[in-house]
Design a protein around this motif. Structure first.
Motif, PDB file in Angstrom:
ATOM      1  N   THR A   2       0.077   5.087   6.397  1.00 29.12           N
ATOM      2  CA  THR A   2       0.621   6.104   7.302  1.00 29.12           C
ATOM      3  C   THR A   2       2.139   5.993   7.279  1.00 29.12           C
ATOM      4  O   THR A   2       2.706   5.042   6.728  1.00 29.12           O
ATOM      5  N   ASP A   3       2.783   6.933   7.921  1.00 31.32           N
ATOM      6  CA  ASP A   3       4.237   6.913   7.998  1.00 31.32           C
ATOM      7  C   ASP A   3       4.731   5.622   8.658  1.00 31.32           C
ATOM      8  O   ASP A   3       5.669   4.991   8.179  1.00 31.32           O
ATOM      9  N   SER A   4       4.088   5.211   9.733  1.00 29.83           N
ATOM     10  CA  SER A   4       4.545   3.998  10.438  1.00 29.83           C
ATOM     11  C   SER A   4       4.305   2.739   9.603  1.00 29.83           C
ATOM     12  O   SER A   4       5.111   1.807   9.640  1.00 29.83           O
ATOM     13  N   LEU A  32       4.371   2.633   6.269  1.00 31.95           N
ATOM     14  CA  LEU A  32       5.419   2.650   5.251  1.00 31.95           C
ATOM     15  C   LEU A  32       6.768   2.225   5.823  1.00 31.95           C
ATOM     16  O   LEU A  32       7.516   1.492   5.193  1.00 31.95           O
ATOM     17  N   ARG A  33       7.071   2.662   7.035  1.00 33.74           N
ATOM     18  CA  ARG A  33       8.345   2.301   7.663  1.00 33.74           C
ATOM     19  C   ARG A  33       8.407   0.814   8.028  1.00 33.74           C
ATOM     20  O   ARG A  33       9.481   0.257   8.193  1.00 33.74           O
ATOM     21  N   SER A  34       7.251   0.170   8.125  1.00 38.45           N
ATOM     22  CA  SER A  34       7.239  -1.255   8.466  1.00 38.45           C
ATOM     23  C   SER A  34       7.440  -2.161   7.248  1.00 38.45           C
ATOM     24  O   SER A  34       7.638  -3.360   7.405  1.00 38.45           O
ATOM     25  N   ARG A  93       9.080  -4.212   4.385  1.00 44.75           N
ATOM     26  CA  ARG A  93      10.364  -4.895   4.254  1.00 44.75           C
ATOM     27  C   ARG A  93      10.441  -5.544   2.886  1.00 44.75           C
ATOM     28  O   ARG A  93       9.427  -5.857   2.268  1.00 44.75           O
TER      29      ARG A  93
END
Length: 195
Positions: free
Chosen positions: A4-6, A8-10, A12
């Motif tokens: 999900t978008d979240s 992917l944003r997590s 590192r």
């Protein structure tokens, strides 16, 4: 895990390698996923152990330069790559003993696309000389040639039966490898990717 978008944003950065003094121009993974290889504008080829997460060896192509490096089909000990210095020959290199197995001359301008077949020892290359060439690792001679009338990019399908050629970012041409000198389908770039 659902992407999900979240999620992917997590993500590192887990590790950073600084083995090169100039731009890394290509990275490829072996078919078994245990190793990776990179080529760089500093003429280096760096091999990485993916399980250990560390570089394991650096080779150099000072005379010819190195770009578009690709593992060969099913063999993590050999690669093909294009040259970005002396000439436009593609080179087949043994990583075990750092010796060239074969040269693939023919392009008359810089190679801008290189793709290994997922099923056998053939590969394709596209060049600024506006040609796409079909090669076999067992022979230095070009096995087939097509002129797509523009700057080509090319890649095999997962079954190794068809290759796609993008031409000047305007069209995608699909070629059947059994008769690749005949275009089997031409798709407008935007039409091919509309939902």
């Amino acid at each position: 895990m659902k992407i999900t978008d979240s999620v992917l944003r997590s993500f590192r950065v887990a590790r950073t390698f600084r083995e090169n003094s100039q731009k890394v121009n290509c990275v490829d993974y072996s078919s078994n996923g245990e190793s990776a290889i990179s080529s760089s504008d500093d003429d280096s080829i760096v091999l990485y152990d993916c399980q250990e997460g560390k570089p394991i060896r650096t080779l150099y192509s000072k005379k010819y330069g190195v770009d578009l490096i690709r593992y060969t089909h099913g063999d993590a000990n050999t690669v093909v790559y294009s040259s970005n210095k002396l000439d436009d020959t593609i080179r087949y290199l043994s990583l075990t003993d750092n010796k060239y197995i074969r040269y693939f001359p023919g392009h008359t301008d810089r190679v801008v696309a290189l793709s290994m077949s997922p099923v056998d020892d053939t590969f394709i290359s596209g060049s600024l000389d506006m040609t796409i060439r079909l090669w076999d690792l067992r022979s230095p001679n070009c096995q087939g040639l097509t002129n797509p009338l523009g700057k080509p990019v090319c890649s095999y399908d997962p079954e190794g039966l068809i290759f796609a050629a993008g031409v000047d970012s305007e069209a995608i041409k699909l070629y059947d490898l059994r008769s690749f000198d005949k275009v089997t389908l031409k798709i407008g770039f935007f039409a091919a990717f509309q939902p």
